[in-house]
Design a protein around this motif. Structure first.
Motif, PDB file in Angstrom:
ATOM      1  N   LEU A  97     -52.376  16.669 -94.051  1.00 41.00           N
ATOM      2  CA  LEU A  97     -52.096  15.885 -95.254  1.00 41.00           C
ATOM      3  C   LEU A  97     -52.764  16.512 -96.469  1.00 41.00           C
ATOM      4  O   LEU A  97     -52.158  16.616 -97.539  1.00 41.00           O
ATOM      5  CB  LEU A  97     -52.560  14.443 -95.063  1.00 41.00           C
ATOM      6  N   LYS A  98     -53.994  16.955 -96.301  1.00 39.83           N
ATOM      7  CA  LYS A  98     -54.706  17.593 -97.414  1.00 39.83           C
ATOM      8  C   LYS A  98     -53.961  18.857 -97.862  1.00 39.83           C
ATOM      9  O   LYS A  98     -53.785  19.096 -99.058  1.00 39.83           O
ATOM     10  CB  LYS A  98     -56.135  17.920 -96.998  1.00 39.83           C
ATOM     11  N   GLN A  99     -53.509  19.639 -96.903  1.00 41.36           N
ATOM     12  CA  GLN A  99     -52.782  20.872 -97.218  1.00 41.36           C
ATOM     13  C   GLN A  99     -51.431  20.557 -97.879  1.00 41.36           C
ATOM     14  O   GLN A  99     -51.047  21.205 -98.847  1.00 41.36           O
ATOM     15  CB  GLN A  99     -52.573  21.674 -95.937  1.00 41.36           C
ATOM     16  N   THR A 100     -50.735  19.563 -97.371  1.00 42.94           N
ATOM     17  CA  THR A 100     -49.432  19.193 -97.922  1.00 42.94           C
ATOM     18  C   THR A 100     -49.563  18.678 -99.350  1.00 42.94           C
ATOM     19  O   THR A 100     -48.768  19.037-100.226  1.00 42.94           O
ATOM     20  CB  THR A 100     -48.756  18.128 -97.031  1.00 42.94           C
ATOM     21  N   LEU A 101     -50.558  17.832 -99.595  1.00 46.02           N
ATOM     22  CA  LEU A 101     -50.737  17.296-100.947  1.00 46.02           C
ATOM     23  C   LEU A 101     -51.264  18.359-101.908  1.00 46.02           C
ATOM     24  O   LEU A 101     -50.986  18.299-103.109  1.00 46.02           O
ATOM     25  CB  LEU A 101     -51.642  16.068-100.911  1.00 46.02           C
ATOM     26  N   ALA A 102     -51.990  19.340-101.400  1.00 43.97           N
ATOM     27  CA  ALA A 102     -52.438  20.445-102.257  1.00 43.97           C
ATOM     28  C   ALA A 102     -51.244  21.249-102.761  1.00 43.97           C
ATOM     29  O   ALA A 102     -51.257  21.749-103.888  1.00 43.97           O
ATOM     30  CB  ALA A 102     -53.404  21.337-101.498  1.00 43.97           C
ATOM     31  N   LYS A 103     -50.206  21.338-101.952  1.00 47.26           N
ATOM     32  CA  LYS A 103     -48.998  22.069-102.368  1.00 47.26           C
ATOM     33  C   LYS A 103     -48.286  21.399-103.536  1.00 47.26           C
ATOM     34  O   LYS A 103     -47.568  22.054-104.273  1.00 47.26           O
ATOM     35  CB  LYS A 103     -48.026  22.207-101.192  1.00 47.26           C
ATOM     36  N   VAL A 104     -48.465  20.079-103.674  1.00 42.86           N
ATOM     37  CA  VAL A 104     -47.823  19.373-104.794  1.00 42.86           C
ATOM     38  C   VAL A 104     -48.792  19.139-105.944  1.00 42.86           C
ATOM     39  O   VAL A 104     -48.504  18.376-106.856  1.00 42.86           O
ATOM     40  CB  VAL A 104     -47.175  18.039-104.339  1.00 42.86           C
ATOM     41  N   GLY A 105     -49.966  19.782-105.892  1.00 45.74           N
ATOM     42  CA  GLY A 105     -50.858  19.781-107.032  1.00 45.74           C
ATOM     43  C   GLY A 105     -52.044  18.830-106.977  1.00 45.74           C
ATOM     44  O   GLY A 105     -52.757  18.690-107.966  1.00 45.74           O
ATOM     45  N   ILE A 106     -52.287  18.185-105.859  1.00 45.78           N
ATOM     46  CA  ILE A 106     -53.448  17.295-105.753  1.00 45.78           C
ATOM     47  C   ILE A 106     -54.584  18.091-105.124  1.00 45.78           C
ATOM     48  O   ILE A 106     -54.565  18.386-103.932  1.00 45.78           O
ATOM     49  CB  ILE A 106     -53.116  16.040-104.919  1.00 45.78           C
ATOM     50  N   SER A 107     -55.567  18.422-105.954  1.00 47.26           N
ATOM     51  CA  SER A 107     -56.647  19.279-105.458  1.00 47.26           C
ATOM     52  C   SER A 107     -57.941  18.516-105.200  1.00 47.26           C
ATOM     53  O   SER A 107     -58.792  18.983-104.455  1.00 47.26           O
ATOM     54  CB  SER A 107     -56.907  20.410-106.453  1.00 47.26           C
ATOM     55  N   ASP A 108     -58.120  17.345-105.814  1.00 48.70           N
ATOM     56  CA  ASP A 108     -59.377  16.614-105.653  1.00 48.70           C
ATOM     57  C   ASP A 108     -59.245  15.456-104.666  1.00 48.70           C
ATOM     58  O   ASP A 108     -59.882  14.427-104.811  1.00 48.70           O
ATOM     59  CB  ASP A 108     -59.867  16.107-107.010  1.00 48.70           C
ATOM     60  N   LEU A 109     -58.459  15.650-103.631  1.00 49.03           N
ATOM     61  CA  LEU A 109     -58.201  14.606-102.645  1.00 49.03           C
ATOM     62  C   LEU A 109     -59.405  14.417-101.732  1.00 49.03           C
ATOM     63  O   LEU A 109     -59.953  15.381-101.193  1.00 49.03           O
ATOM     64  CB  LEU A 109     -56.970  14.971-101.809  1.00 49.03           C
ATOM     65  N   ASP A 110     -59.819  13.171-101.573  1.00 44.47           N
ATOM     66  CA  ASP A 110     -60.889  12.813-100.640  1.00 44.47           C
ATOM     67  C   ASP A 110     -60.259  11.954 -99.555  1.00 44.47           C
ATOM     68  O   ASP A 110     -59.753  10.867 -99.844  1.00 44.47           O
ATOM     69  CB  ASP A 110     -61.987  12.044-101.381  1.00 44.47           C
ATOM     70  N   LEU A 111     -60.261  12.441 -98.329  1.00 46.14           N
ATOM     71  CA  LEU A 111     -59.671  11.702 -97.204  1.00 46.14           C
ATOM     72  C   LEU A 111     -60.755  11.268 -96.240  1.00 46.14           C
ATOM     73  O   LEU A 111     -61.662  12.041 -95.921  1.00 46.14           O
ATOM     74  CB  LEU A 111     -58.663  12.587 -96.446  1.00 46.14           C
ATOM     75  N   LYS A 112     -60.629  10.037 -95.767  1.00 45.98           N
ATOM     76  CA  LYS A 112     -61.542   9.495 -94.764  1.00 45.98           C
ATOM     77  C   LYS A 112     -60.718   8.855 -93.662  1.00 45.98           C
ATOM     78  O   LYS A 112     -59.604   8.391 -93.904  1.00 45.98           O
ATOM     79  CB  LYS A 112     -62.449   8.417 -95.369  1.00 45.98           C
ATOM     80  N   PHE A 113     -61.308   8.794 -92.491  1.00 43.22           N
ATOM     81  CA  PHE A 113     -60.705   8.097 -91.363  1.00 43.22           C
ATOM     82  C   PHE A 113     -61.787   7.227 -90.757  1.00 43.22           C
ATOM     83  O   PHE A 113     -62.780   7.723 -90.225  1.00 43.22           O
ATOM     84  CB  PHE A 113     -60.164   9.097 -90.334  1.00 43.22           C
ATOM     85  N   GLU A 114     -61.623   5.925 -90.899  1.00 42.83           N
ATOM     86  CA  GLU A 114     -62.643   5.016 -90.397  1.00 42.83           C
ATOM     87  C   GLU A 114     -62.034   3.679 -90.002  1.00 42.83           C
ATOM     88  O   GLU A 114     -60.918   3.347 -90.398  1.00 42.83           O
ATOM     89  CB  GLU A 114     -63.775   4.810 -91.413  1.00 42.83           C
ATOM     90  N   LYS A 115     -62.814   2.958 -89.233  1.00 44.88           N
ATOM     91  CA  LYS A 115     -62.411   1.620 -88.811  1.00 44.88           C
ATOM     92  C   LYS A 115     -63.017   0.642 -89.811  1.00 44.88           C
ATOM     93  O   LYS A 115     -64.233   0.579 -89.972  1.00 44.88           O
ATOM     94  CB  LYS A 115     -62.905   1.336 -87.390  1.00 44.88           C
ATOM     95  N   ARG A 116     -62.135  -0.098 -90.500  1.00 44.53           N
ATOM     96  CA  ARG A 116     -62.559  -1.019 -91.552  1.00 44.53           C
ATOM     97  C   ARG A 116     -61.767  -2.309 -91.465  1.00 44.53           C
ATOM     98  O   ARG A 116     -60.707  -2.363 -90.844  1.00 44.53           O
ATOM     99  CB  ARG A 116     -62.249  -0.436 -92.928  1.00 44.53           C
ATOM    100  N   LYS A 117     -62.256  -3.287 -92.197  1.00 39.79           N
ATOM    101  CA  LYS A 117     -61.490  -4.517 -92.364  1.00 39.79           C
ATOM    102  C   LYS A 117     -60.292  -4.192 -93.245  1.00 39.79           C
ATOM    103  O   LYS A 117     -60.313  -3.250 -94.039  1.00 39.79           O
ATOM    104  CB  LYS A 117     -62.342  -5.596 -93.028  1.00 39.79           C
ATOM    105  N   LEU A 118     -59.254  -4.974 -93.108  1.00 38.74           N
ATOM    106  CA  LEU A 118     -58.058  -4.763 -93.917  1.00 38.74           C
ATOM    107  C   LEU A 118     -58.401  -4.878 -95.399  1.00 38.74           C
ATOM    108  O   LEU A 118     -59.240  -5.705 -95.788  1.00 38.74           O
ATOM    109  CB  LEU A 118     -56.979  -5.770 -93.536  1.00 38.74           C
ATOM    110  N   PRO A 119     -57.764  -4.072 -96.244  1.00 38.11           N
ATOM    111  CA  PRO A 119     -58.116  -4.066 -97.668  1.00 38.11           C
ATOM    112  C   PRO A 119     -57.702  -5.344 -98.408  1.00 38.11           C
ATOM    113  O   PRO A 119     -58.165  -5.583 -99.503  1.00 38.11           O
ATOM    114  CB  PRO A 119     -57.384  -2.848 -98.211  1.00 38.11           C
ATOM    115  N   ILE A 120     -56.854  -6.150 -97.815  1.00 40.99           N
ATOM    116  CA  ILE A 120     -56.418  -7.395 -98.446  1.00 40.99           C
ATOM    117  C   ILE A 120     -57.014  -8.536 -97.633  1.00 40.99           C
ATOM    118  O   ILE A 120     -56.649  -8.745 -96.472  1.00 40.99           O
ATOM    119  CB  ILE A 120     -54.885  -7.463 -98.516  1.00 40.99           C
ATOM    120  N   ALA A 121     -57.926  -9.267 -98.236  1.00 46.56           N
ATOM    121  CA  ALA A 121     -58.696 -10.284 -97.521  1.00 46.56           C
ATOM    122  C   ALA A 121     -57.829 -11.384 -96.934  1.00 46.56           C
ATOM    123  O   ALA A 121     -58.172 -11.969 -95.907  1.00 46.56           O
ATOM    124  CB  ALA A 121     -59.742 -10.878 -98.450  1.00 46.56           C
ATOM    125  N   ALA A 122     -56.717 -11.693 -97.542  1.00 50.69           N
ATOM    126  CA  ALA A 122     -55.868 -12.786 -97.067  1.00 50.69           C
ATOM    127  C   ALA A 122     -55.296 -12.514 -95.682  1.00 50.69           C
ATOM    128  O   ALA A 122     -54.828 -13.429 -95.007  1.00 50.69           O
ATOM    129  CB  ALA A 122     -54.732 -13.027 -98.057  1.00 50.69           C
TER     130      ALA A 122
END
Length: 180
Positions: free
Chosen positions: A76-101
């Motif tokens: 994903l980092k390599q693919t998005l770099a091809k379309v011009g996104i160079s400052d991408l920060d990717l994480k993979f973690e177990k978290r609570k859902l981003p929408i509390a509801a």
């Protein structure tokens, strides 16, 4: 009537003399008339087959965390770099859902930030399996996500290439990659 031929018998060469049924063929003639046969193998033995080369397991068959961390995130980092996104920060973690509801359940998530944290997206996996239902959230200007969407619901068999393609398509749908 011994000289008569039957109508179904094939004709031999015209110059060849008619065979005498009472005459015994000599050994050289007999071996020339019989086709050579291969020696018989033992009835219990079968011809040896070369062993099949075992294919390495597909990337998608690897354990879930290993697949995401070693293949999906770098891809994903390599693919998005091809379309011009160079400052991408990717994480993979177990978290609570981003929408509390939606509840307090923890799910594995791929979290991506760029433009100094102003743009964020999450790919949420309902189970530790890339074939399981997935969801997508995104937010702009540093805000928290307010909408959760189904992600890749029509795909029967998910693989790395499809996961990358759908992620890029979804981000492009936000007009974050290519402006119209």
């Amino acid at each position: 009537m011994s000289d008569e031929t039957t109508p179904n018998a094939p004709e031999t060469e015209a110059s060849a003399p008619a065979p005498n049924p009472e005459a015994k063929p000599d050994a050289a003639e007999a071996s020339a008339q019989k086709p050579a046969r291969a020696p018989k193998a033992d009835a219990g033995e079968k011809p040896a087959k070369p062993p099949k080369k075992e294919k390495p397991p597909a990337l998608e068959d690897k354990p879930f965390p290993e697949f995401i961390e070693q293949h999906f995130l770098p891809g994903l980092k390599q693919t998005l770099a091809k379309v011009g996104i160079s400052d991408l920060d990717l994480k993979f973690e177990k978290r609570k859902l981003p929408i509390a509801a939606l509840g307090d359940d923890e799910c594995w998530q791929v979290i991506g930030h760029w433009q100094g944290g102003q743009r964020q997206f999450n790919i949420i996996f309902s189970k530790e399996d890339i074939q399981a239902p997935k969801f997508f959230t995104c937010a702009d200007n540093g805000a928290q996500p307010t909408l959760i969407e189904s992600f890749m619901i029509d795909e029967r068999k998910v693989n790395l290439d499809l996961l990358l393609l759908y992620t890029v398509q979804r981000l492009n749908g936000q007009k974050w990659l290519v402006m119209n």
